[in-house]
Design a protein around this motif. Structure first.
Motif, PDB file in Angstrom:
ATOM      1  N   LYS A 169      34.274  36.038 -83.530  1.00  0.00           N
ATOM      2  CA  LYS A 169      33.769  36.595 -84.782  1.00  0.00           C
ATOM      3  C   LYS A 169      32.255  36.441 -84.805  1.00  0.00           C
ATOM      4  CE  LYS A 169      36.977  37.932 -87.777  1.00  0.00           C
ATOM      5  NZ  LYS A 169      37.136  39.342 -88.015  1.00  0.00           N
ATOM      6  N   LEU A 170      31.561  37.482 -85.187  1.00  0.00           N
ATOM      7  CA  LEU A 170      30.114  37.429 -85.349  1.00  0.00           C
ATOM      8  C   LEU A 170      29.788  36.990 -86.772  1.00  0.00           C
ATOM      9  CD1 LEU A 170      29.124  40.704 -83.470  1.00  0.00           C
ATOM     10  CD2 LEU A 170      28.854  38.350 -82.682  1.00  0.00           C
ATOM     11  N   PRO A 171      28.567  36.516 -87.007  1.00  0.00           N
ATOM     12  CA  PRO A 171      28.196  36.069 -88.359  1.00  0.00           C
ATOM     13  C   PRO A 171      28.341  37.140 -89.441  1.00  0.00           C
ATOM     14  CG  PRO A 171      26.545  35.370 -86.784  1.00  0.00           C
ATOM     15  CD  PRO A 171      27.505  36.265 -86.045  1.00  0.00           C
ATOM     16  N   ASP A 172      28.249  38.415 -89.058  1.00  0.00           N
ATOM     17  CA  ASP A 172      28.392  39.481 -90.052  1.00  0.00           C
ATOM     18  C   ASP A 172      29.851  39.852 -90.305  1.00  0.00           C
ATOM     19  OD1 ASP A 172      28.992  40.814 -87.705  1.00  0.00           O
ATOM     20  OD2 ASP A 172      27.528  42.408 -87.977  1.00  0.00           O
ATOM     21  N   GLY A 173      30.783  39.134 -89.673  1.00  0.00           N
ATOM     22  CA  GLY A 173      32.210  39.389 -89.856  1.00  0.00           C
ATOM     23  C   GLY A 173      32.810  40.346 -88.846  1.00  0.00           C
ATOM     24  N   ALA A 174      31.979  40.986 -88.038  1.00  0.00           N
ATOM     25  CA  ALA A 174      32.471  41.925 -87.026  1.00  0.00           C
ATOM     26  C   ALA A 174      33.095  41.161 -85.857  1.00  0.00           C
ATOM     27  CB  ALA A 174      31.322  42.802 -86.527  1.00  0.00           C
ATOM     28  N   ASP A 175      33.931  41.863 -85.108  1.00  0.00           N
ATOM     29  CA  ASP A 175      34.562  41.271 -83.922  1.00  0.00           C
ATOM     30  C   ASP A 175      33.778  41.629 -82.674  1.00  0.00           C
ATOM     31  OD1 ASP A 175      36.785  40.060 -85.177  1.00  0.00           O
ATOM     32  OD2 ASP A 175      37.768  42.013 -85.326  1.00  0.00           O
ATOM     33  N   LEU A 176      33.684  40.678 -81.781  1.00  0.00           N
ATOM     34  CA  LEU A 176      33.107  40.865 -80.458  1.00  0.00           C
ATOM     35  C   LEU A 176      34.204  40.480 -79.482  1.00  0.00           C
ATOM     36  CD1 LEU A 176      29.837  39.645 -78.968  1.00  0.00           C
ATOM     37  CD2 LEU A 176      31.902  38.563 -78.189  1.00  0.00           C
ATOM     38  N   ALA A 177      34.359  41.226 -78.406  1.00  0.00           N
ATOM     39  CA  ALA A 177      35.340  40.871 -77.392  1.00  0.00           C
ATOM     40  C   ALA A 177      34.695  40.972 -76.017  1.00  0.00           C
ATOM     41  CB  ALA A 177      36.563  41.768 -77.472  1.00  0.00           C
ATOM     42  N   LEU A 178      35.053  40.048 -75.168  1.00  0.00           N
ATOM     43  CA  LEU A 178      34.570  40.017 -73.792  1.00  0.00           C
ATOM     44  C   LEU A 178      35.791  40.165 -72.892  1.00  0.00           C
ATOM     45  CD1 LEU A 178      32.145  39.478 -71.868  1.00  0.00           C
ATOM     46  CD2 LEU A 178      32.747  37.060 -71.999  1.00  0.00           C
ATOM     47  N   VAL A 209      30.036  40.147 -61.101  1.00  0.00           N
ATOM     48  CA  VAL A 209      31.110  40.008 -62.077  1.00  0.00           C
ATOM     49  C   VAL A 209      31.005  41.210 -63.011  1.00  0.00           C
ATOM     50  CG1 VAL A 209      32.018  38.602 -63.963  1.00  0.00           C
ATOM     51  CG2 VAL A 209      31.044  37.489 -61.946  1.00  0.00           C
ATOM     52  N   ARG A 210      32.025  42.082 -62.989  1.00  0.00           N
ATOM     53  CA  ARG A 210      32.045  43.243 -63.890  1.00  0.00           C
ATOM     54  C   ARG A 210      32.796  42.857 -65.147  1.00  0.00           C
ATOM     55  NH1 ARG A 210      34.477  48.067 -62.666  1.00  0.00           N
ATOM     56  NH2 ARG A 210      33.183  49.008 -64.246  1.00  0.00           N
ATOM     57  N   HIS A 211      32.124  43.009 -66.263  1.00  0.00           N
ATOM     58  CA  HIS A 211      32.755  42.675 -67.535  1.00  0.00           C
ATOM     59  C   HIS A 211      32.399  43.719 -68.581  1.00  0.00           C
ATOM     60  CE1 HIS A 211      28.756  40.808 -67.950  1.00  0.00           C
ATOM     61  NE2 HIS A 211      28.906  40.984 -69.254  1.00  0.00           N
ATOM     62  N   GLN A 212      33.185  43.715 -69.644  1.00  0.00           N
ATOM     63  CA  GLN A 212      32.975  44.664 -70.724  1.00  0.00           C
ATOM     64  C   GLN A 212      32.749  43.895 -72.016  1.00  0.00           C
ATOM     65  OE1 GLN A 212      36.458  46.903 -72.075  1.00  0.00           O
ATOM     66  NE2 GLN A 212      35.192  48.748 -72.042  1.00  0.00           N
ATOM     67  N   LEU A 213      31.718  44.271 -72.732  1.00  0.00           N
ATOM     68  CA  LEU A 213      31.437  43.692 -74.041  1.00  0.00           C
ATOM     69  C   LEU A 213      31.805  44.740 -75.086  1.00  0.00           C
ATOM     70  CD1 LEU A 213      30.187  41.152 -75.383  1.00  0.00           C
ATOM     71  CD2 LEU A 213      28.078  42.446 -75.536  1.00  0.00           C
ATOM     72  N   GLU A 214      32.741  44.375 -75.946  1.00  0.00           N
ATOM     73  CA  GLU A 214      33.208  45.298 -76.978  1.00  0.00           C
ATOM     74  C   GLU A 214      32.664  44.862 -78.330  1.00  0.00           C
ATOM     75  OE1 GLU A 214      37.483  45.372 -76.912  1.00  0.00           O
ATOM     76  OE2 GLU A 214      37.533  45.477 -74.738  1.00  0.00           O
ATOM     77  N   LEU A 215      31.929  45.758 -78.957  1.00  0.00           N
ATOM     78  CA  LEU A 215      31.417  45.570 -80.316  1.00  0.00           C
ATOM     79  C   LEU A 215      31.926  46.738 -81.148  1.00  0.00           C
ATOM     80  CD1 LEU A 215      27.762  44.633 -79.362  1.00  0.00           C
ATOM     81  CD2 LEU A 215      29.392  43.133 -80.495  1.00  0.00           C
TER      82      LEU A 215
END
Length: 161
Positions: free
Chosen positions: A99-108, A121-127
């Motif tokens: 959880k981000l401070p603004d209430g949004a979700d972040l996923a790795l 390392v290939r990764h995806q950051l989801e905002l």
């Protein structure tokens, strides 16, 4: 007579050899098991930083290694505080949400481990409203900035060495 002795002792001569081979194989398995368990995983450190417009520049001492990157944001934002630090270890295909401070979700999400000089390392950051795929060498990091009213949320994703 010699053949009788061979027949009588042929099984006993092989048992110690089998035991020896089993012990050596078991030892090798015990020695390599931790490496095999870690082979399909990667470690990350996700740091969440809040940027604000302050009367005087101020950078949290825990963000010393990011100071240069944060200075590029000094045009409008000059105070930076570490809000959270999250160590994460993911297997290929696994996803970890925060959880981000603004209430949004972040996923790795760990997409794959790429061999080769240098390994990546290939990764995806989801905002919300965005998904970014990156390929980063171990020890490298990426920085994403998200507006939050009159503040910034800065997401630093570092790949462990």
């Amino acid at each position: 007579m010699r053949n009788d002795w061979k027949k009588a002792h042929s099984g006993s001569a092989r048992v110690p050899r089998r035991v020896f081979v089993s012990v050596v194989a078991g030892g090798l398995l015990a020695w390599t098991a931790p490496a095999l368990a870690q082979a399909g995983t990667a470690g990350f450190t996700v740091r969440i930083v809040e940027g604000t417009k302050g009367p005087a520049p101020k950078v949290d001492p825990k963000l010393g290694d990011l100071k240069r990157e944060l200075e590029t944001l000094h045009q409008e934002f000059n105070s930076f505080a570490l809000v959270g630090e999250h160590p994460v270890r993911l297997a290929v295909g696994a996803r970890h949400a925060l959880k981000l401070p603004d209430g949004a979700d972040l996923a790795l999400r760990l997409l794959e481990l790429v061999a080769g000089p240098p390994p990546r390392v290939r990764h995806q950051l989801e905002l919300p409203k965005s998904r970014t795929v990156r390929s980063v060498a171990p020890g490298g990091r990426t920085i994403d900035v998200r507006p939050w009213g009159d503040k910034l949320i800065i997401i630093c994703t570092a790949v462990d060495k």
